[in-house]
Enzyme design. Structure first.
Site, PDB file in Angstrom:
ATOM      1  NE  ARG A 138      38.082  40.986  44.063  1.00 40.13           N
ATOM      2  CZ  ARG A 138      37.755  39.900  43.364  1.00 40.13           C
ATOM      3  NH1 ARG A 138      36.626  39.875  42.667  1.00 40.13           N
ATOM      4  NH2 ARG A 138      38.543  38.850  43.340  1.00 40.13           N
TER       5      ARG A 138
ATOM      6  NE  ARG B 165      41.300  34.005  43.042  1.00 40.68           N
ATOM      7  CZ  ARG B 165      41.210  35.268  43.443  1.00 40.68           C
ATOM      8  NH1 ARG B 165      42.135  35.805  44.208  1.00 40.68           N
ATOM      9  NH2 ARG B 165      40.178  35.993  43.070  1.00 40.68           N
TER      10      ARG B 165
ATOM     11  NE  ARG C 294      35.937  29.280  40.780  1.00 42.69           N
ATOM     12  CZ  ARG C 294      35.487  30.430  41.273  1.00 42.69           C
ATOM     13  NH1 ARG C 294      34.223  30.614  41.519  1.00 42.69           N
ATOM     14  NH2 ARG C 294      36.327  31.396  41.502  1.00 42.69           N
TER      15      ARG C 294
ATOM     16  CE  LYS D 124      32.856  34.990  38.194  1.00 42.18           C
ATOM     17  NZ  LYS D 124      34.238  35.506  38.023  1.00 42.18           N
TER      18      LYS D 124
ATOM     19  NE  ARG E 240      38.330  37.435  47.390  1.00 35.41           N
ATOM     20  CZ  ARG E 240      37.840  36.875  46.296  1.00 35.41           C
ATOM     21  NH1 ARG E 240      36.799  37.427  45.685  1.00 35.41           N
ATOM     22  NH2 ARG E 240      38.373  35.776  45.812  1.00 35.41           N
TER      23      ARG E 240
HETATM   24  P1  ADP Z   1      34.535  38.775  39.775  1.00 33.25           P
HETATM   25  O1  ADP Z   1      33.332  38.619  40.677  1.00 33.25           O
HETATM   26  O2  ADP Z   1      34.253  38.300  38.378  1.00 33.25           O
HETATM   27  O3  ADP Z   1      35.777  38.171  40.333  1.00 33.25           O
HETATM   28  P2  ADP Z   1      34.392  41.654  40.458  1.00 33.25           P
HETATM   29  O4  ADP Z   1      33.012  42.065  40.105  1.00 33.25           O
HETATM   30  O5  ADP Z   1      34.707  41.486  41.904  1.00 33.25           O
HETATM   31  O6  ADP Z   1      34.811  40.334  39.616  1.00 33.25           O
HETATM   32  O7  ADP Z   1      35.396  42.717  39.818  1.00 33.25           O
HETATM   33  C1  ADP Z   1      36.802  42.600  39.965  1.00 33.25           C
HETATM   34  C2  ADP Z   1      37.409  44.012  40.116  1.00 33.25           C
HETATM   35  O8  ADP Z   1      37.267  44.723  38.896  1.00 33.25           O
HETATM   36  C3  ADP Z   1      36.728  44.854  41.198  1.00 33.25           C
HETATM   37  O9  ADP Z   1      37.686  45.651  41.844  1.00 33.25           O
HETATM   38  C4  ADP Z   1      35.752  45.727  40.401  1.00 33.25           C
HETATM   39  O10 ADP Z   1      35.519  46.979  41.049  1.00 33.25           O
HETATM   40  C5  ADP Z   1      36.488  45.913  39.078  1.00 33.25           C
HETATM   41  N1  ADP Z   1      35.578  46.005  37.929  1.00 33.25           N
HETATM   42  C6  ADP Z   1      34.409  45.360  37.722  1.00 33.25           C
HETATM   43  N2  ADP Z   1      33.849  45.708  36.540  1.00 33.25           N
HETATM   44  C7  ADP Z   1      34.709  46.600  35.966  1.00 33.25           C
HETATM   45  C8  ADP Z   1      34.705  47.338  34.740  1.00 33.25           C
HETATM   46  N3  ADP Z   1      33.719  47.230  33.849  1.00 33.25           N
HETATM   47  N4  ADP Z   1      35.752  48.160  34.490  1.00 33.25           N
HETATM   48  C9  ADP Z   1      36.767  48.302  35.403  1.00 33.25           C
HETATM   49  N5  ADP Z   1      36.828  47.638  36.570  1.00 33.25           N
HETATM   50  C10 ADP Z   1      35.819  46.787  36.862  1.00 33.25           C
HETATM   51  P1  ADP Z   2      37.098  34.892  41.968  1.00 35.80           P
HETATM   52  O1  ADP Z   2      35.873  34.863  41.117  1.00 35.80           O
HETATM   53  O2  ADP Z   2      37.624  36.260  42.148  1.00 35.80           O
HETATM   54  O3  ADP Z   2      38.128  33.862  41.612  1.00 35.80           O
HETATM   55  P2  ADP Z   2      35.621  33.703  44.166  1.00 35.80           P
HETATM   56  O4  ADP Z   2      35.254  34.616  45.263  1.00 35.80           O
HETATM   57  O5  ADP Z   2      34.582  33.258  43.223  1.00 35.80           O
HETATM   58  O6  ADP Z   2      36.810  34.415  43.429  1.00 35.80           O
HETATM   59  O7  ADP Z   2      36.323  32.380  44.754  1.00 35.80           O
HETATM   60  C1  ADP Z   2      37.318  32.424  45.746  1.00 35.80           C
HETATM   61  C2  ADP Z   2      37.805  31.019  46.045  1.00 35.80           C
HETATM   62  O8  ADP Z   2      36.715  30.221  46.555  1.00 35.80           O
HETATM   63  C3  ADP Z   2      38.327  30.236  44.842  1.00 35.80           C
HETATM   64  O9  ADP Z   2      39.703  30.488  44.600  1.00 35.80           O
HETATM   65  C4  ADP Z   2      38.086  28.780  45.295  1.00 35.80           C
HETATM   66  O10 ADP Z   2      39.088  28.353  46.198  1.00 35.80           O
HETATM   67  C5  ADP Z   2      36.782  28.889  46.073  1.00 35.80           C
HETATM   68  N1  ADP Z   2      35.601  28.622  45.225  1.00 35.80           N
HETATM   69  C6  ADP Z   2      34.640  29.501  44.846  1.00 35.80           C
HETATM   70  N2  ADP Z   2      33.706  28.895  44.089  1.00 35.80           N
HETATM   71  C7  ADP Z   2      34.074  27.597  43.986  1.00 35.80           C
HETATM   72  C8  ADP Z   2      33.534  26.455  43.328  1.00 35.80           C
HETATM   73  N3  ADP Z   2      32.398  26.513  42.611  1.00 35.80           N
HETATM   74  N4  ADP Z   2      34.208  25.278  43.454  1.00 35.80           N
HETATM   75  C9  ADP Z   2      35.337  25.171  44.173  1.00 35.80           C
HETATM   76  N5  ADP Z   2      35.899  26.209  44.805  1.00 35.80           N
HETATM   77  C10 ADP Z   2      35.288  27.411  44.725  1.00 35.80           C
END
Ligand code: ADP
Ligand code: ADP
Ligand code: ZN
Length: 218
Positions: free
Chosen positions: A127, A173, A88, A13, A162
């Site tokens: 990541r 998560r 979420r 995302k 992170r």
């Molecule tokens: P999210 O915001 O949904 O948690 P991220 O955009 O941070 O996800 O992506 C999670 C990890 O996967 C990052 O290390 C990113 O570089 C990698 N990633 C994102 N899109 C792709 C893809 N299409 N193929 C392989 N790796 C990807």
């Molecule tokens: P990812 O998409 O990789 O799980 P995020 O960066 O979106 O990670 O979220 C990291 C952390 O921040 C989550 O594990 C949660 O603790 C908190 N968080 C993010 N968005 C929300 C939300 N909408 N409601 C509650 N907690 C949230």
């Protein structure tokens, strides 16, 4: 245009929303990024959120709702925005509906990024993120490595990992996602605004898919 992204942690995302926000010149509101910034700055929101984030469970709804109420009313969101990570759960989705109604806006489309569950842990644990807040580029040690180890290709800053991107917290998560967030797919599908995108494969191709999907709608 008001766009919402759904998808499990690691679905891509953030990667796609950053590109889309530049391409469409729309504000990108990532709940995770906003919370991490608040933690770093030690604001009251950050102090409340930290222990939940460290465990990989959801921060209480009222914290997120207050945060988004404030952000969505800002001038930079007037022409539209991209939501990433909020809502979420169903309670947050209901609150978002109310916030949007007050602003006289509605969601244009909800993009659901679909990725095989067993790929997510590897994606998340590999990541790396550029430590320079203005840049914030995302990499992956295996799938999208930087040209020089641990250095951002774009701005030369050091990459960071992170603290919640480790297997133990990721397990939580992913559980939280299945239980709390996945029901949102049905919630938005029932309104006929949900579009599912294959989040596996080439990042550029996924981006084109997203653009095609949005263009059909507007
Ligand atoms: P999210 O915001 O949904 O948690 P991220 O955009 O941070 O996800 O992506 C999670 C990890 O996967 C990052 O290390 C990113 O570089 C990698 N990633 C994102 N899109 C792709 C893809 N299409 N193929 C392989 N790796 C990807
Ligand atoms: P990812 O998409 O990789 O799980 P995020 O960066 O979106 O990670 O979220 C990291 C952390 O921040 C989550 O594990 C949660 O603790 C908190 N968080 C993010 N968005 C929300 C939300 N909408 N409601 C509650 N907690 C949230
Ligand atoms: Zn950078």
């Amino acid at each position: 245009m008001q766009i919402l992204f759904l998808g499990a942690p690691g679905a891509g995302k953030g990667t796609q929303c950053k590109r889309l926000s530049k391409h469409l010149d729309l504000a990108h509101l990532s709940s995770g990024d906003l919370l991490r910034e608040a933690v770093k700055e030690g604001t009251p929101t950050g102090l409340k959120a930290k222990s939940y984030m460290d465990k990989g469970v959801l921060v209480p709804d009222e914290v997120l709702i207050a945060m988004f109420e404030e952000k969505l009313a800002r001038p930079e969101c007037a022409k539209g925005f991209i939501l990433d990570g909020f809502p979420r759960n169903l309670a947050q989705a209901g609150s978002l509906d109310q916030l949007l109604e007050k602003l006289n806006k509605q969601l244009t489309v909800v993009i659901n990024m679909q990725v095989d569950f067993n790929l997510l842990t590897e994606r998340i644990c590999g990541r790396r993120t550029c430590g320079n807040k203005e840049c914030g580029s995302t990499y992956h040690i295996k799938f999208m490595p930087p040209k020089k180890d641990d250095i951002c290709d774009v701005c030369g800053s050091a990459l960071t990992k992170r603290s919640d991107d480790n297997e133990e917290v990721v397990r939580n998560r992913l559980k939280v996602y299945e239980k709390e967030t996945e029901p949102l797919i049905e919630y938005y599908d029932a309104r006929l605004i949900l579009r599912t995108i294959d989040g596996q494969g080439d990042v550029d191709e996924i981006f084109s898919d997203i653009l095609r999907t949005i263009k059909v709608l507007v």
